[in-house]
Design an enzyme around this catalytic site. Sequence first.
Site, PDB file in Angstrom:
ATOM      1  N   ARG A 120      -6.297  24.364 -64.323  1.00 47.14           N
ATOM      2  CA  ARG A 120      -7.876  24.695 -64.381  1.00 47.14           C
ATOM      3  C   ARG A 120      -8.531  24.273 -63.110  1.00 47.14           C
ATOM      4  O   ARG A 120      -8.128  24.065 -61.860  1.00 47.14           O
ATOM      5  CB  ARG A 120      -8.938  23.509 -64.893  1.00 47.14           C
ATOM      6  CG  ARG A 120      -8.219  23.804 -66.624  1.00 47.14           C
ATOM      7  CD  ARG A 120      -9.151  24.689 -67.398  1.00 47.14           C
ATOM      8  NE  ARG A 120      -8.985  24.984 -68.545  1.00 47.14           N
ATOM      9  CZ  ARG A 120      -7.878  25.936 -69.312  1.00 47.14           C
ATOM     10  NH1 ARG A 120      -7.535  26.213 -68.760  1.00 47.14           N
ATOM     11  NH2 ARG A 120      -8.354  25.363 -70.770  1.00 47.14           N
ATOM     12  N   HIS A 134      -7.131  33.946 -64.944  1.00 47.24           N
ATOM     13  CA  HIS A 134      -6.637  33.489 -65.773  1.00 47.24           C
ATOM     14  C   HIS A 134      -5.668  34.188 -66.589  1.00 47.24           C
ATOM     15  O   HIS A 134      -6.057  33.760 -67.916  1.00 47.24           O
ATOM     16  CB  HIS A 134      -7.952  32.977 -66.432  1.00 47.24           C
ATOM     17  CG  HIS A 134      -8.032  31.730 -66.668  1.00 47.24           C
ATOM     18  ND1 HIS A 134      -9.324  30.806 -66.156  1.00 47.24           N
ATOM     19  CD2 HIS A 134      -7.335  30.980 -67.188  1.00 47.24           C
ATOM     20  CE1 HIS A 134      -8.510  30.193 -67.766  1.00 47.24           C
ATOM     21  NE2 HIS A 134      -6.873  30.083 -67.560  1.00 47.24           N
TER      22      HIS A 134
END
EC number: 1.1.1.79
Length: 312
Positions: A227, A275
Amino acid sequence: MEIIFYHPTFDTQYWICELEKQLPGARVREWKAGDNRPADYALVWHPPVEMLQGRALKAVFALGAGVDSILSKLRDHPDMLPLSIPLFRLEDTGMGRQMQEYAVSQVLHWFRRFDDYQALKLASRWQPLPEYRADEFTVGIMGAGVLGAKVAESLQPWGFPLRVWSRSRKSWPQVQSFAGQAELGEFMQGTRVLINLLPNTAETAGIINQTLLAQLPDESYVLNLARGVHVVEEDLLAALNSGKLKGAMLDVFSREPLPQESPLWAHPRVAMTPHVAAVTRPMEAITYIAETISRLERGEPVSGQVDRQRGY
């Protein structure tokens, strides 16, 4: 059996069709605002609070490996999902293989000095460089969940010394284990390539900061696959500019999409992807969810339940 489904970008009709094929007798519907009809299970990604609030559900499934978006909403709306309702996340469903591909390719990219050769190419310089030794190219993995274990397994054949840091000690073959805050410094000091696969919790937010990066050997590398909030981006840039870090590969960011004004875009030693390191593969995820629901209905043990105290 009634199942409600919500995902802002997935092909909802495909998921409904395939779930009903694998769960005969189940009725799956897309949840829309104002739908308060009863349901047994909810399949969600970044769900609105009202979708889950006040429902007598048997279980909720997050349609990804992370559950931080749900847990963050629970801090403000604890009645959204009472502790009596189990929360599950996708344990692998094809993500492990994707993480293996990403991690191995990037570690080998640095080990074979392709980043250096690209810089030489841009400077029109023909210059063979000394090879790195595999037995001195230690890879350290932060996070010992399913994905961390998969990445460690995939790196073993290449001869790199491997180490893992996690909350509790692990007994993985050919991997040195470090546990807890007391051993984090020792873990960092011997790590040449740092791979982050930690869960997103209050304890791990901002963990890759100036203090931690300073403990790495000079000319180390950082690969963030977890993250964006784990990394203090200003500290990462400072470590790159000082030479403490030789390179960084980032798949996740504190703000997504990454703002155009971010200095990460133009930094010559930063590579990035949007991502995509490990995405949810619909068929594998549908099969996993259908099998887990079937086991729950039969009263059989299942895995993948989130420990809300720990955050994963």
